[in-house]
Design a protein around this motif. Structure first.
Motif, mmCIF file in Angstrom:
data_model
loop_
_atom_site.group_PDB
_atom_site.id
_atom_site.type_symbol
_atom_site.label_atom_id
_atom_site.label_comp_id
_atom_site.label_asym_id
_atom_site.label_seq_id
_atom_site.Cartn_x
_atom_site.Cartn_y
_atom_site.Cartn_z
ATOM 1 N N ASN A 19 0.857 -1.187 0.000
ATOM 2 C CA ASN A 19 0.000 0.000 0.000
ATOM 3 C C ASN A 19 0.893 1.237 0.000
ATOM 4 O OD1 ASN A 19 -1.714 2.183 0.698
ATOM 5 N ND2 ASN A 19 -3.217 0.684 1.395
ATOM 6 N N TYR A 22 -2.513 6.588 1.085
ATOM 7 C CA TYR A 22 -3.985 6.662 1.106
ATOM 8 C C TYR A 22 -4.573 7.757 0.223
ATOM 9 C CZ TYR A 22 -3.426 3.651 5.206
ATOM 10 O OH TYR A 22 -3.090 2.617 6.049
ATOM 11 N N CYS A 31 -14.920 1.927 0.416
ATOM 12 C CA CYS A 31 -13.453 1.901 0.543
ATOM 13 C C CYS A 31 -13.021 1.392 1.923
ATOM 14 C CB CYS A 31 -12.888 3.301 0.310
ATOM 15 S SG CYS A 31 -11.086 3.298 0.328
ATOM 16 N N VAL A 33 -9.993 1.416 3.056
ATOM 17 C CA VAL A 33 -8.825 2.131 3.596
ATOM 18 C C VAL A 33 -9.119 3.615 3.839
ATOM 19 C CG1 VAL A 33 -7.169 0.521 2.566
ATOM 20 C CG2 VAL A 33 -7.769 2.563 1.316
ATOM 21 N N ALA A 35 -9.627 5.984 1.856
ATOM 22 C CA ALA A 35 -8.772 6.831 1.002
ATOM 23 C C ALA A 35 -9.545 8.042 0.491
ATOM 24 C CB ALA A 35 -8.269 5.999 -0.182
ATOM 25 N N ARG A 39 -5.989 12.748 2.013
ATOM 26 C CA ARG A 39 -5.094 11.909 2.819
ATOM 27 C C ARG A 39 -3.644 12.199 2.424
ATOM 28 N NH1 ARG A 39 -7.770 7.706 5.707
ATOM 29 N NH2 ARG A 39 -5.760 7.606 6.782
ATOM 30 N N GLY A 68 -5.340 3.782 -1.526
ATOM 31 C CA GLY A 68 -5.284 4.912 -2.380
ATOM 32 C C GLY A 68 -5.143 4.592 -3.870
ATOM 33 N N ASN A 249 2.357 -1.906 4.704
ATOM 34 C CA ASN A 249 1.655 -0.618 4.728
ATOM 35 C C ASN A 249 2.605 0.517 4.330
ATOM 36 O OD1 ASN A 249 3.143 0.066 7.002
ATOM 37 N ND2 ASN A 249 1.375 0.313 8.352
ATOM 38 N N GLN A 262 -5.518 -2.620 7.821
ATOM 39 C CA GLN A 262 -6.456 -1.547 8.173
ATOM 40 C C GLN A 262 -6.946 -1.662 9.613
ATOM 41 O OE1 GLN A 262 -6.520 0.985 6.284
ATOM 42 N NE2 GLN A 262 -5.217 -0.247 4.938
#
Ligand code: SF4
Ligand code: SF4
Length: 311
Positions: A19, A22, A31, A33, A35, A39, A68, A249, A262
């Motif tokens: 990832n 974001y 979503c 995450v 995003a 962000r 994202g 992440n 998450q």
């Protein structure tokens, strides 16, 4: 009825799913995450360099880039140019509309030149449903982006320039059967827009982050999570994606999957980092996977993963 998710262990590592941050040009209701355009979180240059070292060192088959909108990361092109030297599959989880943003006019040529597989969200072939979930105008921009991709050879043959689409349900239902839905998508998109693609991935919505909030607001959270538990199918346990994947992440920390990321459930309970993957004895094979009630989202019905249904 199975109410505690069974324990599962890791097998051979095949995929690094990263990832990059974001930031996104969209704000979709499902979503997981959270995003959006405001962000600020994104992977540092140091961690991008570590990631390249990890890709060079480990025998992985796939680098799967997500966000994202991963394309918004300033080092996105650099990372792909470095990773492609390892002759591995590189996946761009693309929301399609990013290809229509100012400054992104040549991005699809770059992706094609580097043989990047595109996995693109299109939760329905009907405009109204897509705009409801992903925002007004998203469907038409997505169609325009898909035509652009077809024009340069994406989604035409199974051998190169793969373009796979992602379906996820609107509301609290489970995805329908993947093969049948793929046929419908292919017929509709070709007849109406002349668009072709390789595979359709059906993905179950996870009851976490923005989607969980939406379920709670509508009073559907309990019903949905019960539906996932009641639809538990043990046949899917052997194929859940966390057995062969590490999720990383934007800060470089390691997780069993994007969902655990998450929920801030670090892999094996420790905060392992990209730099730990460079140690000579790094090996997570047979280690226990951090499971929880959300995992029923992966095993319900036909199963679900970032590469679609598990059956
Ligand atoms: S679902 Fe994808 S496209 Fe939509 S806001 Fe989240 S990251 Fe962006
Ligand atoms: S939610 Fe993550 S950890 Fe749980 S089964 Fe699915 S992929 Fe594995």
């Amino acid at each position: 009825m199975q109410r505690d998710f069974p324990s599962i262990t890791r097998e051979k590592l095949n995929t690094l799913q990263v990832n990059l941050g974001y930031r996104c040009n969209q704000i979709c209701s499902h979503c997981h995450v959270n995003a959006g355009p405001n962000r600020k979180e994104e992977m540092s240059s140091d961690n991008i360099n570590l990631l390249i070292q990890v890709v060079n060192k480990l025998d992985v088959q796939t680098l799967d880039l997500t966000g994202g909108a991963p394309e918004l990361h300033p080092k996105f092109l650099f990372l792909i140019k470095e990773a492609v030297k390892q002759n591995i599959e590189i996946i761009d989880r693309c929301n399609l509309t990013i290809l229509e943003e100012p400054g992104m006019e040549n991005l699809h040529y770059f992706l094609a030149d580097n043989n990047v597989t595109i996995v693109a969200s299109l939760p329905c072939y009907l405009e109204e449903n897509v705009d409801q979930q992903r925002g007004k105008g998203v469907f038409q921009k997505s169609i325009s982006a898909l035509k652009k991709l077809n024009k340069i050879g994406y989604g035409i043959s199974d051998k190169q320039l793969k373009l796979n689409l992602v379906y996820n349900p609107i509301g609290i239902s489970l995805p329908p059967e993947q093969v049948e839905l793929e046929k419908k998508y292919k017929i509709y998109l070709f007849e109406k827009y002349g668009i072709t693609f390789n595979q359709l991935y059906t993905i179950t919505n996870m009851p976490i982050a923005r989607f969980a909030n939406e379920l709670k607001r509508k009073g559907d959270f309990y019903n949905y999570t019960e539906k996932l538990i009641n639809s538990f199918n043990s046949m899917n346990l052997n194929n859940v994606m966390c057995k062969n994947l590490i999720s990383i992440n934007w800060e470089g920390h390691l997780f069993d999957c994007d969902f655990n990321q998450q929920l801030d459930l670090p892999l094996t309970g420790k905060k392992l980092h990209l730099r730990d993957m460079l140690c000579h004895n790094f090996n997570l094979r047979n280690k226990e996977i951090r499971v929880g009630s959300h995992c029923f989202g992966c095993t319900a019905g036909s199963g679900s993963s970032c590469a679609g249904s598990l059956q």
